[in-house]
Scaffold this active site. Structure first.
Site, PDB file in Angstrom:
ATOM      1  N   CYS A 282      -2.202   9.268   2.146  1.00  0.00           N
ATOM      2  CA  CYS A 282      -1.891   8.655   0.852  1.00  0.00           C
ATOM      3  C   CYS A 282      -2.948   9.065  -0.170  1.00  0.00           C
ATOM      4  CB  CYS A 282      -1.824   7.143   0.982  1.00  0.00           C
ATOM      5  SG  CYS A 282      -3.272   6.461   1.785  1.00  0.00           S
TER       6      CYS A 282
ATOM      7  N   GLU B  40       0.881  -1.179   0.000  1.00  0.00           N
ATOM      8  CA  GLU B  40       0.000   0.000   0.000  1.00  0.00           C
ATOM      9  C   GLU B  40       0.907   1.214   0.000  1.00  0.00           C
ATOM     10  OE1 GLU B  40      -3.235  -0.037  -0.170  1.00  0.00           O
ATOM     11  OE2 GLU B  40      -3.732  -2.109   0.347  1.00  0.00           O
TER      12      GLU B  40
HETATM   13  P1  NAD Z   1       8.195   5.365   4.664  1.00  0.00           P
HETATM   14  O1  NAD Z   1       8.271   4.639   3.390  1.00  0.00           O
HETATM   15  O2  NAD Z   1       9.312   6.261   5.019  1.00  0.00           O
HETATM   16  O3  NAD Z   1       8.047   4.339   5.884  1.00  0.00           O
HETATM   17  C1  NAD Z   1       6.932   3.493   6.007  1.00  0.00           C
HETATM   18  C2  NAD Z   1       7.287   2.323   6.913  1.00  0.00           C
HETATM   19  O4  NAD Z   1       8.193   1.474   6.222  1.00  0.00           O
HETATM   20  C3  NAD Z   1       7.996   2.719   8.200  1.00  0.00           C
HETATM   21  O5  NAD Z   1       7.573   1.874   9.243  1.00  0.00           O
HETATM   22  C4  NAD Z   1       9.455   2.479   7.878  1.00  0.00           C
HETATM   23  O6  NAD Z   1      10.214   2.197   9.029  1.00  0.00           O
HETATM   24  C5  NAD Z   1       9.335   1.237   6.994  1.00  0.00           C
HETATM   25  N1  NAD Z   1      10.431   1.052   6.046  1.00  0.00           N
HETATM   26  C6  NAD Z   1      10.937   1.972   5.210  1.00  0.00           C
HETATM   27  N2  NAD Z   1      11.895   1.416   4.457  1.00  0.00           N
HETATM   28  C7  NAD Z   1      11.968   0.121   4.831  1.00  0.00           C
HETATM   29  C8  NAD Z   1      12.805  -0.965   4.436  1.00  0.00           C
HETATM   30  N3  NAD Z   1      13.727  -0.800   3.506  1.00  0.00           N
HETATM   31  N4  NAD Z   1      12.602  -2.168   5.016  1.00  0.00           N
HETATM   32  C9  NAD Z   1      11.660  -2.333   5.953  1.00  0.00           C
HETATM   33  N5  NAD Z   1      10.870  -1.325   6.390  1.00  0.00           N
HETATM   34  C10 NAD Z   1      11.031  -0.121   5.837  1.00  0.00           C
HETATM   35  O7  NAD Z   1       6.807   6.176   4.656  1.00  0.00           O
HETATM   36  P2  NAD Z   1       6.263   7.237   5.708  1.00  0.00           P
HETATM   37  O8  NAD Z   1       6.963   8.527   5.508  1.00  0.00           O
HETATM   38  O9  NAD Z   1       6.174   6.664   7.065  1.00  0.00           O
HETATM   39  O10 NAD Z   1       4.741   7.380   5.214  1.00  0.00           O
HETATM   40  C11 NAD Z   1       4.348   8.130   4.112  1.00  0.00           C
HETATM   41  C12 NAD Z   1       4.183   7.292   2.873  1.00  0.00           C
HETATM   42  O11 NAD Z   1       3.274   6.217   3.114  1.00  0.00           O
HETATM   43  C13 NAD Z   1       3.574   8.077   1.727  1.00  0.00           C
HETATM   44  O12 NAD Z   1       4.199   7.724   0.534  1.00  0.00           O
HETATM   45  C14 NAD Z   1       2.117   7.639   1.736  1.00  0.00           C
HETATM   46  O13 NAD Z   1       1.444   7.818   0.519  1.00  0.00           O
HETATM   47  C15 NAD Z   1       2.273   6.202   2.092  1.00  0.00           C
HETATM   48  N6  NAD Z   1       1.022   5.652   2.621  1.00  0.00           N
HETATM   49  C16 NAD Z   1       0.313   4.807   1.816  1.00  0.00           C
HETATM   50  C17 NAD Z   1      -0.905   4.315   2.249  1.00  0.00           C
HETATM   51  C18 NAD Z   1      -1.726   3.413   1.381  1.00  0.00           C
HETATM   52  O14 NAD Z   1      -2.605   2.744   1.914  1.00  0.00           O
HETATM   53  N7  NAD Z   1      -1.492   3.343   0.074  1.00  0.00           N
HETATM   54  C19 NAD Z   1      -1.391   4.644   3.523  1.00  0.00           C
HETATM   55  C20 NAD Z   1      -0.622   5.494   4.320  1.00  0.00           C
HETATM   56  C21 NAD Z   1       0.583   5.998   3.856  1.00  0.00           C
END
Ligand code: NAD
Length: 509
Positions: A295, A261
């Protein structure tokens, strides 16, 4: 903060891992700095590799017991978890506001989403239906059934610090799975508070420890181990496209499953046949709500050239009236961004817009003085750009709305679909043909397509998720539960003979 943490029974210094109670963690300390006022509102000792191992082993062992409890009984326990969230709705909502800066109504709305998910999952627990098929062979019965899958790894983003876990966990639980939650290190307190409430319910029901597990910690110590762990057949990950690409590759390497997601770049099309007042309200909520950090945030407004000025002027007028400040103040409509890094990303995007001759119509300023001294508050921004400006193709996680003009509905849809992401979309029109064109397979290429509704604020009853770079995963309602279970096709031969399928004869006489 004092009173919420007391009511939610979370102390100032916490351990960030456990399976029913917290274990002494060995990883570095995370200070939770509220974007609202810059205060440290909690300190969490994060989990190290050994802590991860302890928790995951518990999740693996508990799966054996939990998956044997009949699904409707699991559903009843999930119902009780939902009720516990109901009791704590106000406090949990306030904690979300303090930790990630959402206004109170949206913080409480997020808790309501968890409650709704628990209610939905309770009902679903009696509806884990499989199909039955007519066999091509006489006196054979053919059907499919759904079995629990195993421990499910849930990785969540900061912007929905509780609800995304609930979308996954409530369904995973009724499916008979255990859950290992690795939340964003930007929102550990929300994860701890929600988990503790659910643990209390599990304990009251004499469920063994390890059904709901929490591991807060770094990507290196926790994230990477979880992705590579063969005991965890499914990883459901919510976050940026960049994170999703890495997770997809890593989990696929071990032939695990993933639900992704990822980021959105959502647009609303407004046609000359639209009710502009309704469109205006929806765009305002979609673009400014959660300070542009959903998102599903509306990032692009594709508006017909004949009404562009009227709608844009009305939007600028409405933006001027938006109260920005402490998200717990009931008159405030926009709180801070999550941190200064997010503010810098917005400023960088604005610089690129200017370089590409975009016109800033309103906002985009970093606020200072008083509560604003945290450096996390900005004015929401509206700017007019060409549809193919490179920065428009990206998701800048901030309240930045791009105005793009169009001449024909075909052109509007072309612009709409020109970005790499495909999460949510909306059209405002009272013209049946325009609406149906947008919903047809020549129309929106997103996972969510709305008519006279904005891009933000989906209900949990539908399957939630998006196409293209958004990752293709589906969570929450409809038949999203199937991704959390193992499908088995069964054929029973009661004929006393052995007819082969496709009419094959394999003679032994
Ligand atoms: P992010 O990608 O920085 O982090 C999200 C999560 O992933 C965190 O828990 C982070 O620790 C983990 N993570 C990141 N890289 C990783 C890796 N290499 N291995 C394992 N875990 C890893 O995102 P963010 O800044 O927390 O949130 C914002 C983003 O999330 C935006 O792009 C938003 O659109 C997206 N989002 C999508 C949805 C959806 O349902 N499509 C919902 C909410 C947020």
């Amino acid at each position: 903060m004092g009173s919420i943490s007391e009511r939610l029974r979370i102390s100032k210094t916490l351990d960030g891992a456990g399976s029913g109670c917290f274990i002494k963690c060995t990883g570095p300390v995370i200070n939770s700095i509220s974007p609202v006022n810059g205060a440290v509102i909690g300190t969490t000792r994060s989990a190290g590799k050994k802590d991860y191992e302890k928790v995951t082993e518990k999740a693996f062992m508990a799966f054996k017991a939990w998956s044997l409890i009949p699904a409707p009984k699991r559903g009843d326990i999930v119902r009780q978890i939902g009720d516990a969230f109901r009791t704590h709705k106000k406090d949990l909502g306030e904690l979300i506001s303090m930790e990630v800066g959402k206004i109170r109504a949206e913080g409480e709305g997020e808790v309501q989403e968890m409650i709704d998910m628990a209610d939905f999952a309770t009902g679903q627990s009696r509806m884990l239906y499989g199909l039955s098929m007519h066999s091509e062979r006489p006196d054979h019965r053919m059907y499919e059934q759904w079995h629990p899958l195993g421990p499910v790894g849930v990785i969540t983003a900061f912007n929905f610090p509780m609800a995304v876990w609930a979308w996954n966990a409530m369904i995973a639980l009724i499916a008979g799975n255990t859950v290992i939650w690795n939340p964003s290190s930007k929102a550990p307190l929300s994860a701890i508070a929600a988990t503790k409430i659910a643990w209390d319910v599990l304990k009251r029901n004499d469920v063994p420890e390890g059904v709901l597990n929490l591991v807060i910690g770094s990507r290196k110590d926790i994230g990477e181990n979880l992705l590579r762990d063969r005991r965890v057949p499914l990883i459901s990950a919510t976050g940026s496209v960049e994170m999703g690409r890495h997770i997809a590759k890593t989990v696929a390497e071990r032939l695990g499953r993933s639900i992704l997601e990822l980021g959105g770049n959502n647009a609303v099309i407004v046609t000359p046949k639209a009710d502009l007042e309704t469109a205006l309200r929806a765009i305002l909520f979609g673009a400014v709500g959660t300070a542009g950090q959903r998102c599903t945030t509306t990032r692009r407004l594709i508006v017909h050239k004949d009404i562009a000025k009227k709608l844009t002027d009305a939007l600028v007028k409405a933006y001027r009236k938006i109260r920005i400040g402490n998200p717990l103040d009931e008159h405030v409509l926009m709180g801070p961004l999550i941190d200064r890094e997010a503010v810098n990303a917005m400023q960088k995007a604005l610089k690129k817009i200017k370089e590409h001759k975009g016109r800033i119509l309103y906002g985009g300023k970093v606020l200072s003085g008083g509560i604003y001294n945290t450096g996390t508050y900005v004015t929401p921004c509206i700017c007019e750009v060409k549809h193919d400006t490179p920065v428009v193709m990206e998701e800048t996680f901030a309240p930045l709305l791009y105005i793009i003009r169009y001449s024909t509905i075909e052109e509007a849809v072309k612009y709409h679909n020109a970005v790499p992401q495909g999460l949510s979309s909306g059209i405002f029109t009272n013209d049946l043909k325009e609406a149906e064109f947008f919903l047809s397979n020549r129309g929106s290429d997103c996972g969510i397509a709305n008519v006279n509704i904005g891009t933000s604020g989906a209900e949990i009853g539908g399957a939630f998720g998006g196409e293209k770079d958004t990752g293709g995963g589906r969570e929450a309602g409809s038949d999203a539960w199937k991704a959390y279970m193992r499908r088995q096709t069964c054929t029973v031969n009661w004929s006393g003979k052995l007819p082969l399928s496709q009419g094959i004869t394999f003679g032994m006489d």
